[in-house]
Scaffold this active site. Structure first.
Site, short mmCIF file in Angstrom:
data_model
loop_
_atom_site.label_atom_id
_atom_site.label_comp_id
_atom_site.label_asym_id
_atom_site.label_seq_id
_atom_site.Cartn_x
_atom_site.Cartn_y
_atom_site.Cartn_z
N ASN A 60 90.62 -15.32 -94.89
CA ASN A 60 91.44 -15.58 -93.70
C ASN A 60 91.10 -16.94 -93.09
O ASN A 60 91.99 -17.68 -92.68
CB ASN A 60 91.26 -14.47 -92.67
N MET B 36 81.73 -9.18 -89.24
CA MET B 36 81.40 -7.76 -89.25
C MET B 36 80.28 -7.40 -88.29
O MET B 36 79.37 -6.63 -88.63
CB MET B 36 81.06 -7.32 -90.69
N ARG B 37 80.31 -7.94 -87.11
CA ARG B 37 79.34 -7.58 -86.08
C ARG B 37 80.09 -7.14 -84.83
O ARG B 37 81.13 -7.72 -84.48
CB ARG B 37 78.44 -8.76 -85.69
N LEU C 77 80.43 -7.15 -81.00
CA LEU C 77 80.02 -8.11 -79.97
C LEU C 77 79.79 -7.40 -78.64
O LEU C 77 80.49 -6.44 -78.31
CB LEU C 77 81.08 -9.21 -79.83
N HIS D 153 92.52 -7.27 -87.68
CA HIS D 153 92.04 -5.95 -88.09
C HIS D 153 93.05 -5.37 -89.09
O HIS D 153 94.26 -5.34 -88.82
CB HIS D 153 91.91 -5.03 -86.88
N LEU E 130 86.08 -1.86 -79.12
CA LEU E 130 86.23 -2.30 -80.52
C LEU E 130 87.66 -2.10 -81.02
O LEU E 130 88.22 -1.01 -80.90
CB LEU E 130 85.26 -1.50 -81.40
N GLU F 32 97.74 -10.73 -94.17
CA GLU F 32 96.80 -11.29 -93.18
C GLU F 32 96.86 -12.81 -93.22
O GLU F 32 96.88 -13.48 -92.19
CB GLU F 32 95.36 -10.81 -93.46
C1 GRF Z 1 89.97 -8.71 -93.82
O1 GRF Z 1 90.67 -7.62 -94.35
C2 GRF Z 1 89.85 -8.57 -92.34
O2 GRF Z 1 90.99 -8.08 -91.74
C3 GRF Z 1 88.72 -7.58 -92.25
O3 GRF Z 1 87.80 -8.00 -93.23
C4 GRF Z 1 88.50 -8.68 -94.25
C5 GRF Z 1 87.90 -10.04 -94.35
O4 GRF Z 1 88.38 -10.78 -95.41
N1 GRF Z 1 88.20 -7.48 -90.92
P1 GRF Z 1 88.08 -12.33 -95.53
O5 GRF Z 1 86.58 -12.54 -95.30
O6 GRF Z 1 88.90 -13.05 -94.50
O7 GRF Z 1 88.46 -12.67 -96.94
#
Ligand code: GRF
Length: 196
Positions: free
Chosen positions: A14, A98-99, A101, A117, A152, A182
């Site tokens: 992303n 992935m934390r 906050l 998300h 969250l 995304e």
């Molecule tokens: C994505 O699906 C995002 O929505 C989720 O974790 C994934 C991360 O993918 N929270 P990347 O690191 O952007 O490839």
């Protein structure tokens, strides 16, 4: 110039989509905004290399080096604030970060902190969204870009995309199709936010 700071934990696809769109659409000229930094809580995050190759400042703030969430968030905010200045406010973009906050961190960047998300919120906040959507018999899954609040995976919705759940889908096949959406909606939602 607004400074976009992207927080990642992993592959950073992303983040890469945002960087590529910012370059293609010349955000510094058209939106007065630049991707100023990519920060990871993991030194091994693959996305860091992509950022470096694209001339973007990178930093690692390893959560394991801190004894509490408050201490980690304070260290993270200190790095983010290097890119924050009067007249050059920072926009903090969570992209696979992935934390969880702390409320203090969220309040500090209120209105300028966004997340993506991989579900159609308010359905399926938290982890394992794709498997949960399949298990629930959903015919549609998707992705949400939202402002971050202290709760969250809640907060005002900025953009969503719907993805059909196909017969035989596994969490992985569904995740791949959601991920390609995304990459479409996150850069677009950020551009719209920067125009406000
Ligand atoms: C994505 O699906 C995002 O929505 C989720 O974790 C994934 C991360 O993918 N929270 P990347 O690191 O952007 O490839």
């Amino acid at each position: 110039m607004k400074n976009i700071v992207i927080l990642i934990s992993g592959g950073g696809s992303n983040m890469a989509a945002i960087v590529k769109t910012a370059q293609r659409d010349q955000w510094p000229r058209t939106l007065g905004a630049q991707v100023a930094a990519v920060i990871s809580n993991k030194a091994t995050a693959g996305g860091l290399e992509f950022a470096r190759e694209h001339g973007i400042a990178t930093a690692v703030v390893d959560h394991k080096a801190y004894g509490s969430r408050d201490d980690f968030d304070a260290a993270l905010a200190a790095v983010i604030d290097r890119f924050d200045a009067p007249g050059a406010p920072v926009l903090v973009v969570l992209a696979g970060f992935m934390r969880i906050l702390t409320p203090g961190f969220v309040a500090r960047y209120a209105g300028r902190l966004v997340n993506i998300h991989p579900s159609l919120l308010p359905a399926f906040p938290g982890l394992h969204t794709h498997q949960r959507a399949i298990d629930a018999g959903c015919q549609f899954a998707g992705v949400t870009v939202h402002q971050v609040t202290a709760e969250l995976d809640h907060g005002p919705i900025l953009a969503q995309a719907v993805v059909p759940v196909l017969p035989g889908d596994t969490a992985d096949t569904l995740a791949q199709r959601v991920l390609s959406q995304e990459h479409q909606i996150y850069p677009r939602a950020i551009a719209e936010l920067l125009q406000k």
